[in-house]
Design a protein around this motif. Structure first.
Motif, PDB file in Angstrom:
ATOM      1  N   UNK A 102       0.825  -1.212   0.000  1.00 35.51           N
ATOM      2  CA  UNK A 102       0.000   0.000   0.000  1.00 35.51           C
ATOM      3  C   UNK A 102       0.858   1.261   0.000  1.00 35.51           C
ATOM      4  N   UNK A 103       1.944   1.224   0.751  1.00 34.45           N
ATOM      5  CA  UNK A 103       2.767   2.426   0.880  1.00 34.45           C
ATOM      6  C   UNK A 103       3.511   2.770  -0.407  1.00 34.45           C
ATOM      7  N   UNK A 104       3.461   1.897  -1.388  1.00 36.06           N
ATOM      8  CA  UNK A 104       4.068   2.208  -2.685  1.00 36.06           C
ATOM      9  C   UNK A 104       3.167   3.112  -3.521  1.00 36.06           C
ATOM     10  N   UNK A 183       7.917 -10.792  14.676  1.00 32.44           N
ATOM     11  CA  UNK A 183       6.603 -10.994  14.052  1.00 32.44           C
ATOM     12  C   UNK A 183       6.749 -11.030  12.530  1.00 32.44           C
ATOM     13  N   UNK A 184       5.957 -11.858  11.853  1.00 28.92           N
ATOM     14  CA  UNK A 184       6.139 -12.070  10.408  1.00 28.92           C
ATOM     15  C   UNK A 184       5.395 -11.050   9.545  1.00 28.92           C
ATOM     16  N   UNK A 185       5.713 -11.063   8.263  1.00 29.46           N
ATOM     17  CA  UNK A 185       4.968 -10.237   7.301  1.00 29.46           C
ATOM     18  C   UNK A 185       3.491 -10.618   7.281  1.00 29.46           C
ATOM     19  N   UNK A 186       3.188 -11.836   7.678  1.00 26.17           N
ATOM     20  CA  UNK A 186       1.801 -12.317   7.672  1.00 26.17           C
ATOM     21  C   UNK A 186       0.984 -11.734   8.819  1.00 26.17           C
ATOM     22  N   UNK A 187       1.653 -11.147   9.828  1.00 23.58           N
ATOM     23  CA  UNK A 187       0.930 -10.602  10.976  1.00 23.58           C
ATOM     24  C   UNK A 187      -0.139  -9.623  10.511  1.00 23.58           C
ATOM     25  N   UNK A 188      -1.330  -9.775  11.046  1.00 22.43           N
ATOM     26  CA  UNK A 188      -2.454  -8.940  10.618  1.00 22.43           C
ATOM     27  C   UNK A 188      -2.451  -7.610  11.361  1.00 22.43           C
ATOM     28  N   UNK A 189      -3.027  -6.610  10.723  1.00 22.18           N
ATOM     29  CA  UNK A 189      -3.163  -5.302  11.350  1.00 22.18           C
ATOM     30  C   UNK A 189      -4.457  -4.647  10.885  1.00 22.18           C
ATOM     31  N   UNK A 190      -4.873  -3.653  11.625  1.00 17.04           N
ATOM     32  CA  UNK A 190      -6.037  -2.853  11.268  1.00 17.04           C
ATOM     33  C   UNK A 190      -5.559  -1.442  10.954  1.00 17.04           C
ATOM     34  N   UNK A 191      -6.239  -0.763  10.060  1.00 15.89           N
ATOM     35  CA  UNK A 191      -5.831   0.593   9.728  1.00 15.89           C
ATOM     36  C   UNK A 191      -6.995   1.429   9.245  1.00 15.89           C
ATOM     37  N   UNK A 192      -6.801   2.742   9.299  1.00 11.79           N
ATOM     38  CA  UNK A 192      -7.722   3.700   8.691  1.00 11.79           C
ATOM     39  C   UNK A 192      -6.997   4.273   7.483  1.00 11.79           C
ATOM     40  N   UNK A 193      -7.660   4.233   6.337  1.00  9.36           N
ATOM     41  CA  UNK A 193      -7.078   4.676   5.075  1.00  9.36           C
ATOM     42  C   UNK A 193      -7.953   5.753   4.452  1.00  9.36           C
TER      43      UNK A 193
END
Length: 240
Positions: A102-104, A183-193
């Motif tokens: 996403x940051x790309x 923690x791995x790249x697979x670790x889930x996260x929540x965000x506001x976009x």
């Protein structure tokens, strides 16, 4: 993955006397803002004058003229006028791999669940870190039944091992900001976009199904598209 639309561009109805829309129930706030921005570029009038004098022309007769105008703007590449429409999403359960992708993309704003301030040990309120299983790994549940350990089994065992390592570091007094390193790249996260319409159209063109993107981010692209179209139906043709 879950995607909810938190907010989107709306008119200031305290000043609603600046326009007089025919068939108002058929016209979205986004269309009105877009018309003001587009016509401002080509008219000697102010944006408010445009809305007051040209709304009938563009939104009357089933909005034929507005459809023509919006299509012309997109096809000509004058999509900076669509940047005035913003959408804010609450996104749940996506991987850190997706976040890195996403940051790309440019002109997006992010507020992301922190692995520094949120504890992900098994005995914390989070009850451990959640993770995303890639599509190709999940598929081995059915494609490798003849193996004693499928790729999915290997993957899940790795996640369990990482959770144990994280827990052990926390118990030894290692702060969360350092323990998160395992923690791995697979670790889930929540965000506001938050992103404007031009950015979302560009994002979709690069991440839609069939564009060669990873499965998880194509899912997100589809979800964002659906949420935008729900409130601004006229945009649907521009996501194709």
């Amino acid at each position: 993955m879950k995607v909810n639309l938190l907010a989107h561009t709306q008119l200031n109805y305290k000043n609603s006397n600046f326009y007089d829309l025919p068939h108002e129930e058929l016209v979205t706030d986004g269309q009105v803002v877009s018309l003001a921005a587009i016509r401002q570029c080509y008219s000697h009038k102010t944006a408010l004058e445009v809305l007051k004098t040209e709304s009938e022309k563009y939104f009357g007769d089933k909005g034929i003229e507005s459809k023509r105008l919006f299509k012309q703007i997109v096809s000509s590449g004058h999509t900076s006028t669509l940047e005035h429409l913003n959408f804010t999403f609450a996104i749940e359960g996506v991987s850190r791999s997706l976040l890195a992708q996403l940051t790309r993309h440019r002109h997006m704003s992010f507020s992301v669940q922190s692995q520094r301030y949120v504890k992900f040990s098994s005995d914390s309120r989070s009850e451990g870190f959640d993770y995303v299983v890639p599509e190709k790994v999940e598929e081995t549940r059915n494609t490798e039944p003849y193996l004693e350990r499928t790729a999915l089994d290997v993957y899940l065992e790795a996640m369990d091992y990482i959770q144990g390592a994280y827990d052990a570091l926390i118990k030894r007094g290692i702060p969360q900001e350092d323990a998160r390193a395992v923690l791995p790249n697979a670790a889930a996260c929540n965000l506001v976009l938050t992103a404007n319409l031009r950015t979302l159209l560009d994002f979709y063109s690069k991440r839609k199904p069939g564009a060669g993107a990873q499965h998880e981010i194509t899912q997100l692209a589809e979800e964002l598209k659906v949420r935008v179209i729900e409130v601004e139906p006229w945009t649907e043709e521009f996501f194709e």
